[in-house]
Design a protein around this motif. Structure first.
Motif, PDB file in Angstrom:
ATOM      1  N   HIS A 118       1.020 -10.668  -3.995  1.00 16.93           N
ATOM      2  CA  HIS A 118       1.379 -10.452  -5.406  1.00 16.93           C
ATOM      3  C   HIS A 118       2.888 -10.246  -5.549  1.00 16.93           C
ATOM      4  O   HIS A 118       3.523 -10.823  -6.456  1.00 16.93           O
ATOM      5  N   VAL A 122       8.583  -4.307  -4.608  1.00 17.02           N
ATOM      6  CA  VAL A 122       7.467  -3.414  -4.250  1.00 17.02           C
ATOM      7  C   VAL A 122       7.523  -2.154  -5.112  1.00 17.02           C
ATOM      8  O   VAL A 122       6.506  -1.698  -5.654  1.00 17.02           O
ATOM      9  N   GLN A 154       4.244   0.037  -6.254  1.00 11.89           N
ATOM     10  CA  GLN A 154       3.891   0.382  -4.866  1.00 11.89           C
ATOM     11  C   GLN A 154       2.366   0.420  -4.655  1.00 11.89           C
ATOM     12  O   GLN A 154       1.840   1.286  -3.977  1.00 11.89           O
ATOM     13  N   THR A 155       1.686  -0.551  -5.273  1.00  8.97           N
ATOM     14  CA  THR A 155       0.223  -0.600  -5.107  1.00  8.97           C
ATOM     15  C   THR A 155      -0.275  -1.990  -4.738  1.00  8.97           C
ATOM     16  O   THR A 155      -1.455  -2.157  -4.423  1.00  8.97           O
ATOM     17  N   TYR A 156       0.594  -2.992  -4.764  1.00  9.31           N
ATOM     18  CA  TYR A 156       0.154  -4.374  -4.559  1.00  9.31           C
ATOM     19  C   TYR A 156       0.496  -4.859  -3.154  1.00  9.31           C
ATOM     20  O   TYR A 156       1.467  -4.412  -2.540  1.00  9.31           O
ATOM     21  N   GLY A 157      -0.309  -5.837  -2.680  1.00  6.64           N
ATOM     22  CA  GLY A 157      -0.059  -6.442  -1.383  1.00  6.64           C
ATOM     23  C   GLY A 157       1.068  -7.454  -1.442  1.00  6.64           C
ATOM     24  O   GLY A 157       1.598  -7.770  -2.519  1.00  6.64           O
ATOM     25  N   GLY A 170      -2.299  -2.133  -0.353  1.00  4.77           N
ATOM     26  CA  GLY A 170      -1.021  -2.507  -0.956  1.00  4.77           C
ATOM     27  C   GLY A 170       0.141  -2.110  -0.049  1.00  4.77           C
ATOM     28  O   GLY A 170      -0.045  -1.696   1.094  1.00  4.77           O
ATOM     29  N   THR A 192      -0.682   1.083   1.740  1.00  4.41           N
ATOM     30  CA  THR A 192      -1.344   2.083   0.898  1.00  4.41           C
ATOM     31  C   THR A 192      -2.816   2.144   1.289  1.00  4.41           C
ATOM     32  O   THR A 192      -3.297   1.317   2.068  1.00  4.41           O
TER      33      THR A 192
END
Length: 596
Positions: free
Chosen positions: A427, A416, A421-424, A482, A478
């Protein structure tokens, strides 16, 4: 009741309610009230809180003024009190006989007067109190007075000045859900001395607690309905879900399932609630707007299709099951997104309350993610010291596997972090598994040190681990869906905090499902005498326009069917058959009993 006031609590208990003995701390509370001493009683739902003020009210001159938060709850209590021969009335905006009630109150012709805190705190009501004989103030759902409580109502804060104007009248505060902090606040806010605290214990041993990951929630709840006959409540987190799920469950099960939420037309909402209260097998799908106003004893299950607000809210909502003491189930279905949403909402509340709400969410996460006894966690939350195992929750009945998943958690958190620190989760999972799709290649994530580092047995741990880390706040959502690091994530990465993972239970085969404790064995279904007694109860309830349980509880009918009394005297010895009910219904039930 009668002009001849009974002075012995045990005699009054039998004459009024038909019970031969008090339950739990009821007698201690009643004795304090009769001695004129103010009291805070913390008693679990279903422990008979209302009896602790209703009994002193019929044993003393003057009226007990009951402050209650909801009109529906007052009217429910009114029906039951009246059926037991107690002279009771409500003073609410929904009542057409207000003038008559005020006249009866002034004349000392009421044992109980129910009123909402908003009305009770008005100057004109204090003036009315000064012209009527009062023997007790009873404050129901007293946690509403505390900002620490989960249902804070500002008008409850105005009750102390009202009661202080009548220093000779004792006060009795009642609640089922108050931790130590809330209890101390209630005592202070309502002017009750510390020695007046009576805590009955929070255990509801007849309720089986089960918590499952949410998959296809309509199918999961339909299966619960198939396993557990009788009335049930399903709590949802939004109005839209309420109506959709009610339709799905009705179609899947063929049972009557109705929605309840604050957005329905008032007459529809009231009609659905009335239908549920009167029913012996209906299910209602509701937001948390539903419930505090319901005193229905025969609810056989409470299901949550998402996480509740807190452990206190969960305890109170599940406590609406099995108030009659018979077996009941509490089942929660949850997903990681529930905690993600709840944590994102923390930023919207004022800063002074944020730490407390976060602590509540963390406590709920522990309950959901534990591999140990659920009941023990619930009871410890309320300051009790329970046994390590209860024998009546999912984890005690079918112990899950628990493993140390710290290393896999470090890999997941590291992925992550390294992907920005932007993807679900989807991914991040592909990166960890070494699946190089276009998105992974375009962003260069196939070149990261975490690419392809998870294989073998670890693969199946990733999804439950992601859920667990989101529940405990180590992973946070996020703004754009994410995942980012939060809570103790950095401690886990440094090896300073461990992660124990509860392995999801294996899928149950339909044929081997354990139905014990489901409520299916509660009543002697197929016993022609029991069925005939129930049919008579249904007819009498329709005639009197009250729910069947107001006439007699199932437990009373069961005892009748087992003992088969042949005289009014013998019928009066059955639990739950008080003087008033014996006079009103005794002959009709004896006729059925004699036919068998």
């Amino acid at each position: 009741m009668s002009a001849d006031l009974l002075t012995d609590p045990a005699e009054a208990l039998h004459a009024t309610f038909g019970f031969s003995a008090f339950r739990g701390v009821q007698e201690d509370v009643v004795d304090r009230v009769l001695a004129g001493r103010s009291t805070l009683a913390v008693m679990p739902t279903g422990a008979g809180k209302s009896l602790t003020y209703q009994l002193p009210a019929v044993m003393q001159q003057g009226t007990c003024v009951v402050i209650s938060p909801l009109i529906a709850l007052m009217h429910d209590q009114l029906r039951s009190a009246t059926a037991n021969g107690i002279r009771a009335a409500t003073l609410t905006s929904a009542d057409m006989d207000r003038e008559q009630t005020i006249d009866r109150f002034r004349a000392g012709e009421l044992d109980l007067l129910y009123i909402a805190p908003e009305r009770a705190s008005q100057p004109h009501f204090r003036e009315l109190l000064s012209k009527a004989p009062i023997c007790l103030f009873a404050i129901d759902e007293a946690h509403c007075v505390s900002e620490w409580g989960h249902d804070f109502r500002p008008d409850y804060r105005l009750l102390r000045p009202l009661m202080d104007a009548f220093p000779e009248v004792p006060r009795l505060a009642l609640t089922a859900t108050a931790d130590a902090h809330t209890r101390a606040d209630i005592l202070a806010q309502l002017g009750i001395p510390e020695e007046g605290l009576i805590v009955a214990g929070f255990d509801r041993p007849n309720i089986r607690y089960t918590i499952r990951h949410r998959e296809s929630v309509a199918r999961q709840i339909a299966q619960l309905m198939a396993d557990v006959p009788g009335p049930g409540i399903v709590y949802t987190t939004s109005r839209a879900k309420t109506e959709k799920l009610a339709e799905q469950l009705a179609a899947a099960t063929g049972r009557t399932v109705l929605p309840y939420h604050a957005g329905l037309e008032p007459q529809v909402r009231a009609g659905n609630q009335a239908a549920f209260v009167a029913s012996e097998d209906m299910v209602i799908v509701a937001t948390i707007a539903f419930g505090m106003g319901i005193d229905k004893p025969d609810v056989r299950f409470v299901a949550h299709e998402g996480i509740p607000k807190s452990i206190e809210a969960y305890y109170q909502e599940t406590g609406r099951a099995g108030r009659d003491g018979d077996d009941a189930q509490a089942v929660m279905f949850w997903a990681a997104g529930d905690f993600a949403q709840a944590r994102s909402r923390l930023s919207e509340i004022e800063e002074s309350r944020r730490a407390g709400e976060n602590a509540r969410l963390n406590a709920l996460a522990v309950l959901v993610e534990t591999g140990s006894c659920r009941r023990a966690i619930l009871l410890r939350h309320f300051g009790e010291d329970p046994p390590a195992r209860c024998g009546n929750c999912d984890n005690c009945l079918d112990a899950p596997g628990v493993i140390d998943a710290t290393v896999t958690a470090q890999k997941l958190l590291s992925a992550v972090f390294r992907t920005g620190q932007t993807y679900g989760f989807g991914h991040v999972e592909k990166v960890l598994l070494g699946q190089a799709d276009d998105r992974v290649l375009t962003r260069g994530h196939d070149q990261l040190s975490v690419f392809g580092i998870v294989d073998g047995d670890e693969v199946r741990l990733l999804k439950p681990l992601s859920r667990a880390l989101q529940a405990r706040g180590s992973l946070l959502p996020t703004e754009h869906g994410g995942l980012m690091l939060g809570g103790d994530a950095r401690l886990i990465l440094k090896g300073e905090a461990s992660v124990q993972l509860v392995l999801p239970p294996k899928k149950e085969s339909r044929g081997r499902r354990d139905r014990s404790g489901s409520g299916g064995g509660v009543n002697p279904v197929g016993d022609p005498l029991f069925d005939a007694l129930r049919e008579l109860r249904r007819a009498l309830a329709q005639e009197a326009s009250v729910p069947p349980y107001v006439i007699f509880h199932d437990s009373t009918l069961r005892e009748m069917a087992a003992v088969r009394p042949t005289s009014l005297g013998a019928l009066g010895a059955i639990g739950g058959v008080g003087t008033r009910k014996l006079e009103a219904y005794g002959d009709a039930f004896l006729q059925i009993l004699r036919e068998f």
